[in-house]
Design a protein around this motif. Structure first.
Motif, PDB file in Angstrom:
ATOM      1  N   MET A   1       2.291  -7.255  13.291  1.00  0.00           N
ATOM      2  CA  MET A   1       1.323  -8.218  13.948  1.00  0.00           C
ATOM      3  C   MET A   1       0.892  -9.268  12.995  1.00  0.00           C
ATOM      4  N   PHE A   2       0.640  -8.843  11.657  1.00  0.00           N
ATOM      5  CA  PHE A   2       0.279  -9.856  10.685  1.00  0.00           C
ATOM      6  C   PHE A   2       0.658  -9.445   9.344  1.00  0.00           C
ATOM      7  N   SER A   3       0.648 -10.351   8.427  1.00  0.00           N
ATOM      8  CA  SER A   3       0.877  -9.942   6.855  1.00  0.00           C
ATOM      9  C   SER A   3      -0.020 -10.746   6.265  1.00  0.00           C
ATOM     10  N   TYR A   4      -0.713 -10.207   5.294  1.00  0.00           N
ATOM     11  CA  TYR A   4      -1.501 -10.978   4.311  1.00  0.00           C
ATOM     12  C   TYR A   4      -0.764 -10.768   2.766  1.00  0.00           C
ATOM     13  N   ASN A   5      -0.943 -11.739   2.088  1.00  0.00           N
ATOM     14  CA  ASN A   5      -0.539 -11.897   0.781  1.00  0.00           C
ATOM     15  C   ASN A   5      -1.699 -12.326  -0.193  1.00  0.00           C
ATOM     16  N   ASN A   6      -2.176 -11.514  -0.897  1.00  0.00           N
ATOM     17  CA  ASN A   6      -3.472 -11.773  -1.613  1.00  0.00           C
ATOM     18  C   ASN A   6      -4.431 -12.477  -1.024  1.00  0.00           C
ATOM     19  N   LYS A   7      -4.624 -12.117  -0.017  1.00  0.00           N
ATOM     20  CA  LYS A   7      -5.892 -12.646   0.850  1.00  0.00           C
ATOM     21  C   LYS A   7      -5.317 -13.684   2.098  1.00  0.00           C
ATOM     22  N   GLU A   8      -4.372 -14.211   1.877  1.00  0.00           N
ATOM     23  CA  GLU A   8      -3.697 -15.212   2.404  1.00  0.00           C
ATOM     24  C   GLU A   8      -2.836 -14.772   3.819  1.00  0.00           C
TER      25      GLU A   8
ATOM     26  N   GLU B   1      -7.387   0.237   3.843  1.00  0.00           N
ATOM     27  CA  GLU B   1      -7.486   0.243   2.211  1.00  0.00           C
ATOM     28  C   GLU B   1      -6.127   0.629   1.681  1.00  0.00           C
ATOM     29  N   GLN B   2      -5.873  -0.088   0.634  1.00  0.00           N
ATOM     30  CA  GLN B   2      -4.571   0.432  -0.190  1.00  0.00           C
ATOM     31  C   GLN B   2      -5.209   0.582  -1.677  1.00  0.00           C
ATOM     32  N   ASN B   3      -4.877   1.681  -2.433  1.00  0.00           N
ATOM     33  CA  ASN B   3      -5.102   1.953  -3.717  1.00  0.00           C
ATOM     34  C   ASN B   3      -3.856   1.758  -4.576  1.00  0.00           C
ATOM     35  N   LEU B   4      -2.901   1.096  -4.247  1.00  0.00           N
ATOM     36  CA  LEU B   4      -1.581   1.102  -4.906  1.00  0.00           C
ATOM     37  C   LEU B   4      -1.496   0.040  -5.842  1.00  0.00           C
ATOM     38  N   GLY B   5      -2.482  -1.051  -5.722  1.00  0.00           N
ATOM     39  CA  GLY B   5      -2.399  -2.397  -6.479  1.00  0.00           C
ATOM     40  C   GLY B   5      -1.405  -3.321  -5.806  1.00  0.00           C
ATOM     41  N   HIS B   6      -1.034  -3.223  -4.590  1.00  0.00           N
ATOM     42  CA  HIS B   6      -0.318  -4.214  -3.943  1.00  0.00           C
ATOM     43  C   HIS B   6      -0.733  -5.419  -3.452  1.00  0.00           C
TER      44      HIS B   6
ATOM     45  N   SER C   1       2.921  -3.447   0.275  1.00  0.00           N
ATOM     46  CA  SER C   1       4.212  -3.511  -0.486  1.00  0.00           C
ATOM     47  C   SER C   1       3.854  -4.068  -1.712  1.00  0.00           C
ATOM     48  N   PRO C   2       4.576  -3.814  -2.679  1.00  0.00           N
ATOM     49  CA  PRO C   2       4.179  -4.175  -4.153  1.00  0.00           C
ATOM     50  C   PRO C   2       4.328  -5.718  -4.359  1.00  0.00           C
ATOM     51  N   PRO C   3       3.717  -6.029  -5.452  1.00  0.00           N
ATOM     52  CA  PRO C   3       3.734  -7.418  -5.508  1.00  0.00           C
ATOM     53  C   PRO C   3       5.208  -7.785  -6.313  1.00  0.00           C
TER      54      PRO C   3
ATOM     55  N   PRO D   1      -7.418 -10.580  12.071  1.00  0.00           N
ATOM     56  CA  PRO D   1      -7.228  -9.696  10.738  1.00  0.00           C
ATOM     57  C   PRO D   1      -8.313 -10.311   9.591  1.00  0.00           C
ATOM     58  N   LYS D   2      -8.708  -9.626   8.954  1.00  0.00           N
ATOM     59  CA  LYS D   2      -9.598 -10.371   7.934  1.00  0.00           C
ATOM     60  C   LYS D   2      -9.192  -9.292   6.472  1.00  0.00           C
ATOM     61  N   SER D   3      -9.260 -10.082   5.499  1.00  0.00           N
ATOM     62  CA  SER D   3      -8.888  -9.529   4.120  1.00  0.00           C
ATOM     63  C   SER D   3      -9.901  -9.870   3.095  1.00  0.00           C
ATOM     64  N   PRO D   4     -11.002  -9.300   2.956  1.00  0.00           N
ATOM     65  CA  PRO D   4     -12.004  -9.488   1.837  1.00  0.00           C
ATOM     66  C   PRO D   4     -11.620  -9.534   0.370  1.00  0.00           C
ATOM     67  N   ASP D   5     -10.542  -8.755   0.073  1.00  0.00           N
ATOM     68  CA  ASP D   5      -9.641  -8.548  -1.049  1.00  0.00           C
ATOM     69  C   ASP D   5      -8.478  -8.145  -0.867  1.00  0.00           C
ATOM     70  N   LYS D   6      -7.813  -8.176  -1.808  1.00  0.00           N
ATOM     71  CA  LYS D   6      -6.163  -7.665  -1.512  1.00  0.00           C
ATOM     72  C   LYS D   6      -6.095  -6.453  -1.375  1.00  0.00           C
ATOM     73  N   ALA D   7      -6.961  -5.536  -1.811  1.00  0.00           N
ATOM     74  CA  ALA D   7      -6.894  -4.092  -1.375  1.00  0.00           C
ATOM     75  C   ALA D   7      -7.423  -3.498   0.053  1.00  0.00           C
ATOM     76  N   HIS D   8      -7.754  -4.660   0.809  1.00  0.00           N
ATOM     77  CA  HIS D   8      -8.209  -4.334   2.355  1.00  0.00           C
ATOM     78  C   HIS D   8      -7.779  -5.446   3.225  1.00  0.00           C
ATOM     79  N   LEU D   9      -7.527  -4.794   4.470  1.00  0.00           N
ATOM     80  CA  LEU D   9      -7.107  -5.696   5.523  1.00  0.00           C
ATOM     81  C   LEU D   9      -7.378  -5.038   6.627  1.00  0.00           C
ATOM     82  N   ASN D  10      -8.485  -5.719   7.493  1.00  0.00           N
ATOM     83  CA  ASN D  10      -9.099  -5.221   8.698  1.00  0.00           C
ATOM     84  C   ASN D  10      -8.716  -5.863   9.838  1.00  0.00           C
TER      85      ASN D  10
END
Lengths: 114, 112
Positions: free
Chosen positions: A46-53, A24-29, A94-96, A66-75
């Motif tokens: 390994m993986f990168s997600y941008n806005n859940k994609e 989880e990140q709380n940076l708004g990235h 990383s920032p938007p 990997p699973k990204s339920p929202d942009k603050a989480h990447l499990n």
């Protein structure tokens, strides 16, 4: 105040089991990553997600999902764990907006497969 | 493809010695260059960065200059301390693509 957090910090499990690591990140990235660091400290994305994609998938075995339920989480879920999966797994974000931005790393999850 | 090569460690120095850790890169276009530091048992932290040729990144007494002509980004510090003992990673991020390539890391041991 933790910027990028991961749970659990340590994970010891048997071969063949299925396990998940949460990030989880709380940076708004907008962009989040998973890296694997082997025993020689070599760090590989390994993986990168941008806005859940999903935007980067570096030829990682299908057992890793990997699973990204929202942009603050990447499990990261790992099926049928193997001995070679033992490593430290780092989540980062990383920032938007612009590219080539600094990445912020979590403290790591130390996975040991017996 | 894009890649980063850094000197193998471990590097062992006495306190107050001069430090250089070499890093060279291969990339198309104009990448950004970074040095990250990993203290024992922790995640990576950004140490410094440079986004264009001839830029100098600096932080905590460490410096590195983006040299396009030699495709290098060597890390230097004039006087190391025991607390600088860590693994140092050189990294690049290609132009227009938010992906990082890390070097293999160089372990620094500083003895009192």
């Amino acid at each position: 105040d933790t910027a990028v957090s991961q749970t659990p910090k340590y994970l010891v499990t048997q071969m063949g089991n299925d396990k998940s690591i949460k990030c989880e990140q709380n940076l708004g990235h907008d962009t989040m990553y998973w890296y694997k660091q082997d025993s020689k400290k070599f760090l590989k994305i390994m993986f990168s997600y941008n806005n859940k994609e999903l935007i980067i998938n570096e030829t990682v075995p299908n057992r890793f999902s990997p699973k990204s339920p929202d942009k603050a989480h990447l499990n990261l879920h790992i099926n049928s764990l193997e001995l070679g999966d033992s490593a430290v797994y780092f989540c980062a974000s990383s920032p938007p907006g612009t590219t080539q931005e600094t990445q912020y790393f979590g403290p790591g999850t130390r996975l040991l497969v017996l | 493809g894009d890649s980063v090569t850094q000197m193998e460690g471990p590097v062992t120095l006495s306190e107050e010695a001069f430090l250089t850790i070499n890093c060279t890169y291969t990339a198309t276009g104009y990448p950004s260059l970074f040095w990250y530091v990993q203290y024992p048992g922790e995640g990576l932290q950004l140490l410094l960065k440079a986004t264009k040729a001839d830029d100098k990144g600096s932080n905590k007494g460490f410096e590195a200059t983006y040299r396009k002509e030699t495709t290098s980004f060597h890390l230097e510090k004039g006087s190391v301390q025991v607390s600088d003992s860590a693994v140092y990673f050189c990294a690049l991020s290609p132009y227009n693509f938010n992906k990082f390539y890390f070097g293999s890391g160089t372990k620094l041991n500083v003895k009192p």
